[in-house]
Scaffold this motif. Structure first.
Motif, PDB file in Angstrom:
ATOM      1  N   LEU A  38       0.828  -1.208   0.000  1.00 14.58           N
ATOM      2  CA  LEU A  38       0.000   0.000   0.000  1.00 14.58           C
ATOM      3  C   LEU A  38       0.862   1.258   0.000  1.00 14.58           C
ATOM      4  O   LEU A  38       1.835   1.337   0.748  1.00 14.58           O
ATOM      5  CB  LEU A  38      -0.901  -0.005   1.243  1.00 14.58           C
ATOM      6  N   GLY A  39       0.463   2.211  -0.834  1.00 11.72           N
ATOM      7  CA  GLY A  39       1.197   3.477  -0.867  1.00 11.72           C
ATOM      8  C   GLY A  39       0.725   4.387   0.230  1.00 11.72           C
ATOM      9  O   GLY A  39      -0.134   5.238   0.024  1.00 11.72           O
ATOM     10  N   GLU A  40       1.287   4.174   1.412  1.00  8.54           N
ATOM     11  CA  GLU A  40       0.823   4.935   2.575  1.00  8.54           C
ATOM     12  C   GLU A  40       2.021   5.227   3.469  1.00  8.54           C
ATOM     13  O   GLU A  40       2.709   4.300   3.903  1.00  8.54           O
ATOM     14  CB  GLU A  40      -0.190   4.091   3.325  1.00  8.54           C
ATOM     15  N   PRO A  41       2.289   6.518   3.757  1.00  4.01           N
ATOM     16  CA  PRO A  41       3.426   6.817   4.631  1.00  4.01           C
ATOM     17  C   PRO A  41       3.266   6.107   5.976  1.00  4.01           C
ATOM     18  O   PRO A  41       2.158   5.999   6.493  1.00  4.01           O
ATOM     19  CB  PRO A  41       3.346   8.336   4.826  1.00  4.01           C
ATOM     20  N   ASP A  42       4.363   5.612   6.531  1.00  9.33           N
ATOM     21  CA  ASP A  42       4.292   4.959   7.847  1.00  9.33           C
ATOM     22  C   ASP A  42       4.554   5.963   8.959  1.00  9.33           C
ATOM     23  O   ASP A  42       4.746   5.581  10.103  1.00  9.33           O
ATOM     24  CB  ASP A  42       5.295   3.800   7.915  1.00  9.33           C
ATOM     25  N   PHE A  43       4.587   7.244   8.615  1.00  9.97           N
ATOM     26  CA  PHE A  43       4.749   8.283   9.640  1.00  9.97           C
ATOM     27  C   PHE A  43       3.367   8.643  10.185  1.00  9.97           C
ATOM     28  O   PHE A  43       2.359   8.381   9.537  1.00  9.97           O
ATOM     29  CB  PHE A  43       5.386   9.530   9.021  1.00  9.97           C
ATOM     30  N   PHE A  44       3.348   9.263  11.365  1.00  9.89           N
ATOM     31  CA  PHE A  44       2.071   9.760  11.882  1.00  9.89           C
ATOM     32  C   PHE A  44       1.876  11.218  11.471  1.00  9.89           C
ATOM     33  O   PHE A  44       2.848  11.941  11.235  1.00  9.89           O
ATOM     34  CB  PHE A  44       2.020   9.639  13.413  1.00  9.89           C
ATOM     35  N   THR A  45       0.620  11.623  11.419  1.00  5.19           N
ATOM     36  CA  THR A  45       0.307  13.026  11.111  1.00  5.19           C
ATOM     37  C   THR A  45       0.995  13.933  12.131  1.00  5.19           C
ATOM     38  O   THR A  45       0.917  13.676  13.339  1.00  5.19           O
ATOM     39  CB  THR A  45      -1.227  13.234  11.198  1.00  5.19           C
ATOM     40  N   LYS A 237      -0.175  12.205   1.247  1.00  4.67           N
ATOM     41  CA  LYS A 237       1.190  11.672   1.180  1.00  4.67           C
ATOM     42  C   LYS A 237       2.160  12.549   1.960  1.00  4.67           C
ATOM     43  O   LYS A 237       2.822  12.089   2.888  1.00  4.67           O
ATOM     44  CB  LYS A 237       1.638  11.535  -0.274  1.00  4.67           C
ATOM     45  N   ALA A 238       2.254  13.828   1.591  1.00  4.83           N
ATOM     46  CA  ALA A 238       3.260  14.686   2.224  1.00  4.83           C
ATOM     47  C   ALA A 238       3.019  14.831   3.719  1.00  4.83           C
ATOM     48  O   ALA A 238       3.956  14.857   4.508  1.00  4.83           O
ATOM     49  CB  ALA A 238       3.252  16.062   1.559  1.00  4.83           C
ATOM     50  N   TRP A 239       1.769  14.910   4.098  1.00  3.61           N
ATOM     51  CA  TRP A 239       1.468  15.200   5.497  1.00  3.61           C
ATOM     52  C   TRP A 239       1.001  13.970   6.258  1.00  3.61           C
ATOM     53  O   TRP A 239       0.482  14.097   7.374  1.00  3.61           O
ATOM     54  CB  TRP A 239       0.441  16.343   5.587  1.00  3.61           C
ATOM     55  N   ALA A 240       1.201  12.800   5.670  1.00  4.10           N
ATOM     56  CA  ALA A 240       0.845  11.539   6.333  1.00  4.10           C
ATOM     57  C   ALA A 240      -0.592  11.602   6.865  1.00  4.10           C
ATOM     58  O   ALA A 240      -0.866  11.373   8.043  1.00  4.10           O
ATOM     59  CB  ALA A 240       1.844  11.231   7.460  1.00  4.10           C
ATOM     60  N   MET A 241      -1.511  11.939   5.968  1.00  4.15           N
ATOM     61  CA  MET A 241      -2.911  12.125   6.369  1.00  4.15           C
ATOM     62  C   MET A 241      -3.843  11.271   5.511  1.00  4.15           C
ATOM     63  O   MET A 241      -4.947  11.712   5.147  1.00  4.15           O
ATOM     64  CB  MET A 241      -3.296  13.610   6.251  1.00  4.15           C
ATOM     65  N   THR A 242      -3.440  10.033   5.216  1.00  2.00           N
ATOM     66  CA  THR A 242      -4.248   9.214   4.305  1.00  2.00           C
ATOM     67  C   THR A 242      -5.674   8.991   4.808  1.00  2.00           C
ATOM     68  O   THR A 242      -6.611   8.929   4.022  1.00  2.00           O
ATOM     69  CB  THR A 242      -3.569   7.850   4.054  1.00  2.00           C
ATOM     70  N   GLY A 243      -5.821   8.862   6.115  1.00  2.00           N
ATOM     71  CA  GLY A 243      -7.150   8.557   6.657  1.00  2.00           C
ATOM     72  C   GLY A 243      -8.044   9.771   6.822  1.00  2.00           C
ATOM     73  O   GLY A 243      -9.242   9.634   7.077  1.00  2.00           O
ATOM     74  N   TRP A 244      -7.475  10.967   6.658  1.00  2.00           N
ATOM     75  CA  TRP A 244      -8.283  12.173   6.886  1.00  2.00           C
ATOM     76  C   TRP A 244      -9.146  12.515   5.682  1.00  2.00           C
ATOM     77  O   TRP A 244     -10.150  13.188   5.808  1.00  2.00           O
ATOM     78  CB  TRP A 244      -7.363  13.372   7.165  1.00  2.00           C
ATOM     79  N   ARG A 245      -8.709  12.094   4.508  1.00  2.00           N
ATOM     80  CA  ARG A 245      -9.421  12.226   3.241  1.00  2.00           C
ATOM     81  C   ARG A 245      -9.607  13.665   2.774  1.00  2.00           C
ATOM     82  O   ARG A 245     -10.693  14.245   2.888  1.00  2.00           O
ATOM     83  CB  ARG A 245     -10.794  11.505   3.287  1.00  2.00           C
ATOM     84  N   LEU A 246      -8.521  14.222   2.246  1.00  2.00           N
ATOM     85  CA  LEU A 246      -8.641  15.546   1.634  1.00  2.00           C
ATOM     86  C   LEU A 246      -7.699  15.676   0.444  1.00  2.00           C
ATOM     87  O   LEU A 246      -6.493  15.450   0.562  1.00  2.00           O
ATOM     88  CB  LEU A 246      -8.367  16.658   2.653  1.00  2.00           C
ATOM     89  N   GLY A 247      -8.299  15.974  -0.701  1.00  2.00           N
ATOM     90  CA  GLY A 247      -7.536  16.286  -1.908  1.00  2.00           C
ATOM     91  C   GLY A 247      -8.108  17.559  -2.501  1.00  2.00           C
ATOM     92  O   GLY A 247      -9.150  18.043  -2.053  1.00  2.00           O
ATOM     93  N   TYR A 248      -7.430  18.115  -3.501  1.00  2.00           N
ATOM     94  CA  TYR A 248      -7.955  19.348  -4.092  1.00  2.00           C
ATOM     95  C   TYR A 248      -7.465  19.508  -5.520  1.00  2.00           C
ATOM     96  O   TYR A 248      -6.490  18.868  -5.936  1.00  2.00           O
ATOM     97  CB  TYR A 248      -7.578  20.575  -3.243  1.00  2.00           C
ATOM     98  N   ILE A 249      -8.192  20.370  -6.259  1.00  5.76           N
ATOM     99  CA  ILE A 249      -7.755  20.724  -7.609  1.00  5.76           C
ATOM    100  C   ILE A 249      -7.536  22.226  -7.700  1.00  5.76           C
ATOM    101  O   ILE A 249      -8.177  23.008  -6.991  1.00  5.76           O
ATOM    102  CB  ILE A 249      -8.788  20.346  -8.705  1.00  5.76           C
ATOM    103  N   GLY A 250      -6.636  22.590  -8.623  1.00  3.55           N
ATOM    104  CA  GLY A 250      -6.565  23.951  -9.143  1.00  3.55           C
ATOM    105  C   GLY A 250      -6.904  23.801 -10.619  1.00  3.55           C
ATOM    106  O   GLY A 250      -6.324  22.944 -11.297  1.00  3.55           O
TER     107      GLY A 250
END
Ligand code: PMP
Ligand code: GLU
Length: 397
Positions: A38-45, A237-250
Motif C-alpha cells: 500500500l502506498g501509505e506513509p508509515d509516519f504519523f500526522t 502523502k506529504a502530510w501523512a494524512m491518508t485517513g483524513w481524506r482531503l484532496g484538491y484541484i486547481g
C-alpha cells in the motif's frame, strides 16, 4: 436475483487496496506477512495538524461545509500553489474533495463523454483507468518502458492523439515508477498540448514533496496551456494524512464550477475537521518535511541496493514518491515446487506465499513485466522483506 450494472461489472477492484486487504487478513490469521503493497506513509500526522483538528472540533466546526471547501482553506491552498509551484489559482478555481481520488473522479466525470478517448501513459496509477471506464470513456494506453525511465515522449503523445481525444491523466512524481518529469520534458509535452486546446490534462502532483531531485515542476506553469491543465494535489502523502481524506484541484473556473456541481450531488464538502486541520498543513513551511523526505531517500537507496543484488531484477532509479517498480520478467517460465511463474501476478502470489511479502503486480499499473514495492516502511522491515524476496527468487529455476 439482483443484477448489478454493466458499469460496475466492467470495473476492476483496486489492486492496491486488494493486496493490502489480503495481507491484513493473513496477519489477522497469525501469519508473519510484511506488506509493502500500500502506498501509505508509515509516519504519523504531525502534532500541529492534530492540534488544529482538536481546536476545530472544540470550536464546533462540525457541520456541513461549503461544497468546494471552506473559504479560508481554499485561500490557504491558493497561497500554497503560489508559494510552492508558482501557480496562480484564485479561491474560486479550487475545489476541495474527499481525497485526491475523488478530485480525479470529479474532473473525469465533468469532462468525459461516453466514447471520448483518455490518454493514460503506462505505467499508471491503478484508479485512472477504472475511473475513465466508469464514465464510459475509452482509455488509450501509451507505454513507456524502463529504458526511458518510464516516461513518455512528446512524439508518443502526439501519435496517440485523435479527434476523439478529450483528456490525458498522468502523475509526476509517478506512482508506481517514482519517475519525475523534468522542466524540459514537461515543456515538450506542453508544446504538443498547445496545438490541441480542447484536450484537458490532469496533472496528478500528489507526491510533489517526495522528490529527491530538487524542485518539483508543475505542468500548469506553461501559460499557453494553463487553462487546459487541472492540477491535482492533497494532504495524504506529504502530510501523512491518508485517513483524513482531503484532496484538491486547481483548475479553470469552468472546470472548478463543474466539479463543485458534481460534488454537490455526490458527497457535499469533505469533513469539516479535516478541512480546518489541513489549513495548518497548507500554511506550514514545507521545510518541515525534510526529515521525512531524507528518510524516504535512504529507504529508496537501501531497497535499490538490495534489489540490484538480486540476479534477474532490473530497476530504474526512482527520483520521487515511495515506490520501486522493478522489471522481473526474467523469472517468467521458472518454477519452484508447484509454483510456476508465468507472469507478474504469479510472482506476487509466489512471494506472498513463499516469502510472506505482499507486493502489487505490475499488471494493475499497465506494465505486466514489473511489480511494485512500496518502501514506506522502516529500514529494518525493508531489510527483512528484501532478504526474504531475495531468498525466494533464488529458489526459482
Ligand atoms: N493519485 C496518486 C498517484 C496516488 O498514489 C494516490 C494514492 N492514494 C491518489 C491519487 C489518491 O490519494 P488520496 O485519495 O488519498 O488523496
Ligand atoms: N495510492 C495508494 C497506492 O497506490 C493508496 C491505495 C489507493 O488509494 O489505491 O497504494
Amino acid at each position: 436475483m439482483i443484477q448489478l450494472s454493466d458499469r460496475l461489472q466492467a470495473m476492476e477492484e483496486s489492486a492496491t487496496l486488494a493486496m493490502s486487504r489480503i495481507s491484513r487478513e493473513l496477519k489477522a490469521a497469525g501469519k508473519d506477512v510484511i506488506s509493502l503493497s500500500l502506498g501509505e506513509p508509515d509516519f504519523f500526522t504531525p502534532q500541529f495538524i492534530k492540534d488544529a483538528a482538536l481546536e476545530a472540533m472544540n470550536n464546533n466546526f462540525t457541520m456541513y461545509t461549503p461544497v468546494a471547501g471552506y473559504d479560508d482553506l481554499r485561500e490557504s491552498i491558493s497561497e500554497k500553489f503560489k508559494r510552492d509551484n508558482g501557480l496562480t489559482y484564485s479561491k474560486d478555481q479550487i475545489v476541495v474533495s474527499t481525497g485526491a481520488k475523488q478530485s480525479i473522479a470529479n474532473v473525469v466525470m465533468s469532462c468525459v463523454n461516453p466514447g471520448d478517448e483518455v490518454i493514460i501513459p503506462a505505467p499508471y496509477w491503478v484508479s485512472y483507468v477504472e475511473i475513465v471506464k466508469v464514465v464510459e470513456g475509452t482509455p488509450v494506453i501509451v507505454h513507456a518502458g524502463i529504458e526511458t525511465d518510464f516516461k513518455i515522449t512528446a512524439a508518443q503523445l502526439e501519435a496517440a492523439i485523435t479527434p476523439k481525444t478529450k483528456m490525458m491523466i498522468f502523475s509526476t512524481p509517478c506512482n508506481p515508477t517514482g519517475s519525475v518529469y523534468s522542466y524540459e520534458e514537461l515543456k515538450s509535452l506542453a508544446d504538443v498540448f498547445e496545438k490541441y486546446p480542447n484536450i484537458v490534462v490532469i496533472a496528478d502532483e500528489i507526491y510533489e514533496h517526495i522528490n529527491f531531485v530538487g524542485k518539483h515542476e508543475s505542468l500548469a506553469q506553461f501559460p499557453k496551456i494553463y487553462d487546459q491543465v487541472v492540477t491535482i494535489n492533497g494532504v495524504s502523502k506529504a502530510w501523512a494524512m491518508t485517513g483524513w481524506r482531503l484532496g484538491y484541484i486547481g483548475a479553470s473556473k469552468e472546470i472548478a464550477d463543474a466539479c463543485n456541481k458534481i460534488q454537490g450531488q455526490f458527497t457535499s464538502g469533505t469533513c469539516s475537521i479535516t478541512q480546518k486541520a489541513s489549513i495548518a498543513a497548507m500554511k506550514a513551511d514545507p521545510a518541515v518535511l525534510n526529515d521525512m523526505i531524507s528518510a524516504f531517500k535512504s529507504r529508496r537507496d537501501l531497497v535499490l541496493s538490495m534489489l540490484n543484488d538480486m540476479p534477474g531484477v532490473i530497476t530504474n532509479i526512482p527520483d520521487g514518491a515511495f515506490y520501486v517498480f522493478p522489471d522481473i520478467s526474467s523469472f517468467f517460465g521458472k518454477s519452484y515446487l508447484d509454483h510456476k511463474i508465468e507472469n507478474a501476478n504469479d510472482l506476487c502470489v509466489y512471494l506472498l506465499s513463499e516469502a510472506m511479502v505482499a507486493l502489487v503486480t505490475g499488471d494493475a499499473f499497465g506494465d505486466p513485466n514489473c511489480i511494485r514495492i512500496s518502501y514506506a516502511a522502516s529500514e529494518e522491515t525493508l531489510t527483512k522483506a528484501m532478504t526474504r524476496v531475495k531468498d525466494a527468487l533464488a529458489k526459482l529455476k
